[in-house]
Structure formats: C-alpha cells, structure tokens
Design a protein around this motif. Structure first.
Motif, PDB file in Angstrom:
ATOM      1  N   VAL A  62       0.831  -1.209   0.000  1.00 37.55           N
ATOM      2  CA  VAL A  62       0.000   0.000   0.000  1.00 37.55           C
ATOM      3  C   VAL A  62       0.864   1.257   0.000  1.00 37.55           C
ATOM      4  CG1 VAL A  62      -1.962  -1.109   1.104  1.00 37.55           C
ATOM      5  CG2 VAL A  62      -0.164  -0.095   2.524  1.00 37.55           C
ATOM      6  N   ASN A  63       2.192   1.068   0.020  1.00 38.70           N
ATOM      7  CA  ASN A  63       3.121   2.198  -0.014  1.00 38.70           C
ATOM      8  C   ASN A  63       4.238   1.893  -1.018  1.00 38.70           C
ATOM      9  OD1 ASN A  63       1.889   3.688   2.261  1.00 38.70           O
ATOM     10  ND2 ASN A  63       2.703   2.004   3.510  1.00 38.70           N
ATOM     11  N   GLU A  64       4.964   2.931  -1.393  1.00 36.23           N
ATOM     12  CA  GLU A  64       6.160   2.724  -2.219  1.00 36.23           C
ATOM     13  C   GLU A  64       7.226   2.073  -1.349  1.00 36.23           C
ATOM     14  OE1 GLU A  64       9.455   5.663  -3.996  1.00 36.23           O
ATOM     15  OE2 GLU A  64       7.478   5.950  -4.916  1.00 36.23           O
ATOM     16  N   ASP A  65       7.632   0.876  -1.734  1.00 37.89           N
ATOM     17  CA  ASP A  65       8.525   0.096  -0.879  1.00 37.89           C
ATOM     18  C   ASP A  65       9.484  -0.706  -1.764  1.00 37.89           C
ATOM     19  OD1 ASP A  65       9.769  -1.271   1.123  1.00 37.89           O
ATOM     20  OD2 ASP A  65       8.033  -2.494   1.685  1.00 37.89           O
ATOM     21  N   ASP A  66      10.772  -0.359  -1.691  1.00 35.25           N
ATOM     22  CA  ASP A  66      11.762  -1.068  -2.504  1.00 35.25           C
ATOM     23  C   ASP A  66      11.984  -2.500  -2.017  1.00 35.25           C
ATOM     24  OD1 ASP A  66      12.029   1.192  -3.995  1.00 35.25           O
ATOM     25  OD2 ASP A  66      13.957   1.814  -3.138  1.00 35.25           O
ATOM     26  N   LEU A  67      11.711  -2.766  -0.743  1.00 36.06           N
ATOM     27  CA  LEU A  67      11.927  -4.109  -0.206  1.00 36.06           C
ATOM     28  C   LEU A  67      10.952  -5.135  -0.788  1.00 36.06           C
ATOM     29  CD1 LEU A  67      12.644  -3.423   3.582  1.00 36.06           C
ATOM     30  CD2 LEU A  67      14.268  -4.151   1.825  1.00 36.06           C
ATOM     31  N   PHE A 110       6.485   3.294  -7.731  1.00 39.24           N
ATOM     32  CA  PHE A 110       7.771   2.597  -7.645  1.00 39.24           C
ATOM     33  C   PHE A 110       8.894   3.609  -7.818  1.00 39.24           C
ATOM     34  CE2 PHE A 110       4.763  -0.550  -9.270  1.00 39.24           C
ATOM     35  CZ  PHE A 110       4.949  -1.600  -8.380  1.00 39.24           C
ATOM     36  N   SER A 111       9.947   3.411  -7.061  1.00 38.40           N
ATOM     37  CA  SER A 111      11.098   4.305  -7.152  1.00 38.40           C
ATOM     38  C   SER A 111      11.902   3.997  -8.412  1.00 38.40           C
ATOM     39  CB  SER A 111      11.981   4.153  -5.915  1.00 38.40           C
ATOM     40  OG  SER A 111      12.571   2.862  -5.890  1.00 38.40           O
ATOM     41  N   ASP A 112      12.728   4.967  -8.810  1.00 41.07           N
ATOM     42  CA  ASP A 112      13.600   4.750  -9.968  1.00 41.07           C
ATOM     43  C   ASP A 112      14.604   3.629  -9.702  1.00 41.07           C
ATOM     44  OD1 ASP A 112      12.307   6.786 -11.299  1.00 41.07           O
ATOM     45  OD2 ASP A 112      13.776   8.323 -10.706  1.00 41.07           O
ATOM     46  N   LEU A 128       5.359  -4.721 -13.338  1.00 34.09           N
ATOM     47  CA  LEU A 128       5.017  -3.717 -12.323  1.00 34.09           C
ATOM     48  C   LEU A 128       3.658  -3.103 -12.643  1.00 34.09           C
ATOM     49  CD1 LEU A 128       8.441  -1.822 -11.965  1.00 34.09           C
ATOM     50  CD2 LEU A 128       7.680  -3.898 -10.792  1.00 34.09           C
ATOM     51  N   TYR A 129       2.812  -3.033 -11.609  1.00 36.28           N
ATOM     52  CA  TYR A 129       1.487  -2.409 -11.741  1.00 36.28           C
ATOM     53  C   TYR A 129       1.327  -1.360 -10.647  1.00 36.28           C
ATOM     54  CZ  TYR A 129      -0.255  -5.974 -15.007  1.00 36.28           C
ATOM     55  OH  TYR A 129      -0.455  -6.783 -16.103  1.00 36.28           O
ATOM     56  N   GLU A 130       0.885  -0.181 -11.040  1.00 39.42           N
ATOM     57  CA  GLU A 130       0.536   0.853 -10.065  1.00 39.42           C
ATOM     58  C   GLU A 130      -0.984   0.861  -9.882  1.00 39.42           C
ATOM     59  OE1 GLU A 130       4.152   4.130 -10.564  1.00 39.42           O
ATOM     60  OE2 GLU A 130       2.150   4.577 -11.347  1.00 39.42           O
ATOM     61  N   PHE A 148       5.393  -1.154 -16.226  1.00 42.79           N
ATOM     62  CA  PHE A 148       6.610  -1.827 -16.696  1.00 42.79           C
ATOM     63  C   PHE A 148       6.261  -3.277 -16.963  1.00 42.79           C
ATOM     64  CE2 PHE A 148      10.403  -4.412 -16.100  1.00 42.79           C
ATOM     65  CZ  PHE A 148      11.325  -3.760 -16.895  1.00 42.79           C
ATOM     66  N   GLY A 149       6.500  -3.694 -18.189  1.00 42.28           N
ATOM     67  CA  GLY A 149       6.249  -5.081 -18.556  1.00 42.28           C
ATOM     68  C   GLY A 149       7.484  -5.683 -19.173  1.00 42.28           C
ATOM     69  N   TRP A 150       7.452  -6.967 -19.230  1.00 43.12           N
ATOM     70  CA  TRP A 150       8.564  -7.689 -19.843  1.00 43.12           C
ATOM     71  C   TRP A 150       8.668  -7.289 -21.297  1.00 43.12           C
ATOM     72  CZ3 TRP A 150       9.643 -13.474 -20.770  1.00 43.12           C
ATOM     73  CH2 TRP A 150      10.892 -13.799 -20.234  1.00 43.12           C
TER      74      TRP A 150
END
Length: 231
Positions: A62-67, A110-112, A128-130, A148-150
C-alpha cells in the motif's frame, strides 16, 4: 462530478480487492492461495496461475517500498522449489510445473532504483502495476495500470534460445550414442624364418638305361661216376 483518490490503510484490504477479481490484473488468472508465510519476514501475498498453467506470484504493497522486490524474489524462489509439490497438492488446478514462475509487483508507485533493478534482472519475468483507489459519487473501485512489462524482445530472445537448445539436444544424444572408433592396431613385425638348405641333385638324364648284355656260357659235362662192386 469529480473523481476522488482514496488511500488504503492495509495490505489485507488491497489483497481482498485483488483476489475478488483477479482479471483486473490479467485475463485468465486463477487464484490458488494467498497469505502464505515463507519465513519470519516474508509472506507470499497471492499465488495464482495463468491460462497456460504458469505459476504467478503477486506481491502487494500500500506504499512505495523497494523491499517488496526482495520479498517477491524470495517468494519466487520458494514457489520454484516446490512447484511440483504445489501441482500435486492443488491437483484441480492446471499447473505447469515445467515452466518457471513469474512475478507481479503491485504498489501505488515505484522508485527509480526499483525500476532500474527490475530492468537489470535477466531470465525472470517481473511486471510492475501501479494501483489507484478511486471514488466517483457513491461508487468506489480499484484501478490498475501496468507501468513496466517484460520487453517483447526479451520474450523473443528467450523463445529463440529455448528452440536452439531443443535443436541441439538430439544432436548431442546422437553423439553420445555413437561409440568412439577403436584405434587401428600397429602392424606386427615378424622376423623371417630361417630357410632350410636344400641339396641340389643333378637332374635325371633323359636317356633310358641300357640293359646289360647277358653272355651264355655252356656248362661242362662231367664224366659219369663209376660204381664200385664189392665181393
């Protein structure tokens, strides 16, 4: 009437919305299970499979999280190890345990750094889905957008590599089956046997042997012997 953006407070709320309608992520996705603990820190949020039977892990936030990328890869590795067991356990689902599972990350942003990390990972499909939680009047709904897709070129490259491997396999098997040629034996060197000496006899003469001439010599007659008379 304006559209209002709402905020979700917990992963469970987001997870419930997605599992209720898996087709909002991708068509033909079928839910298998969710909330599977992998270790003390990682939980596999959603496990499903697509129309081809390939296993798909959806990691949510539910948050931007690189982990979440790390948690997703841990879940991916876990599922890949036990995909044959999952196929036997969930035998009602059409799971293809020969295909490697793929990963979907769903977050509000998502972060850069995470995007660059995903782009640098080779051999694993990661999408990746937002998400946005919107309100229009009395209606609320979750909206997902792929960011972002393959890359299609990577899909084509992996397909070509698989086809090339399949073509090489039978040739390698044939080479393994063919026995190695035996080395030719070196020619044996034998000493010449000593030849026996053969005495040379003179050739027989062509003339027939002459018969010896016999000479006849008449026998001498002996005088008759006289008988003596006794008185």
């Amino acid at each position: 009437m304006s559209i209002e953006k709402l905020k979700l407070e917990s992963n469970q709320e987001l997870q419930q919305m997605i599992t209720d309608n898996m087709s909002m992520v991708e068509k033909d996705l079928t839910l298998i299970c969710n909330n599977v603990p992998i270790n003390d820190r990682t939980t596999l949020d959603v496990l499903c499979h697509d129309g081809n039977g390939q296993l798909v892990i959806a990691q949510l936030s539910v948050n931007e999280d690189d982990l979440m990328l790390l948690y997703g890869i841990q879940s991916l590795d876990y599922v890949n190890k036990f995909k044959s067991f999952l196929k036997a356990t969930y035998n009602k689902h059409k799971i293809d345990d020969k295909e490697n599972p793929r990963l979907i990350l769903i977050a509000p942003s998502f972060s850069d750094a995470l995007r660059l990390a995903v782009e640098s990972i080779k051999g694993i499909r990661i999408d990746l889905y937002e998400w946005e939680y919107l309100k229009l009047g009395d209606h609320k709904g979750l909206r997902l957008q792929p960011i972002f897709g393959w890359k299609q070129s990577e899909k084509l490259q992996m397909y070509e590599e698989k086809q090339a491997e399949k073509k090489r396999e039978p040739k390698q098997k044939k080479k393994e089956q063919e026995p190695e040629p035996m080395p030719e034996p070196e020619p044996l060197t034998t000493e010449p046997e000593p030849q026996e000496e053969v005495l040379a006899f003179p050739p027989p003469s062509s003339e027939e042997p002459k018969e010896e001439e016999k000479t006849y010599t008449p026998k001498k007659e002996e005088p008759p012997k006289r008988k003596l008379k006794l008185f």
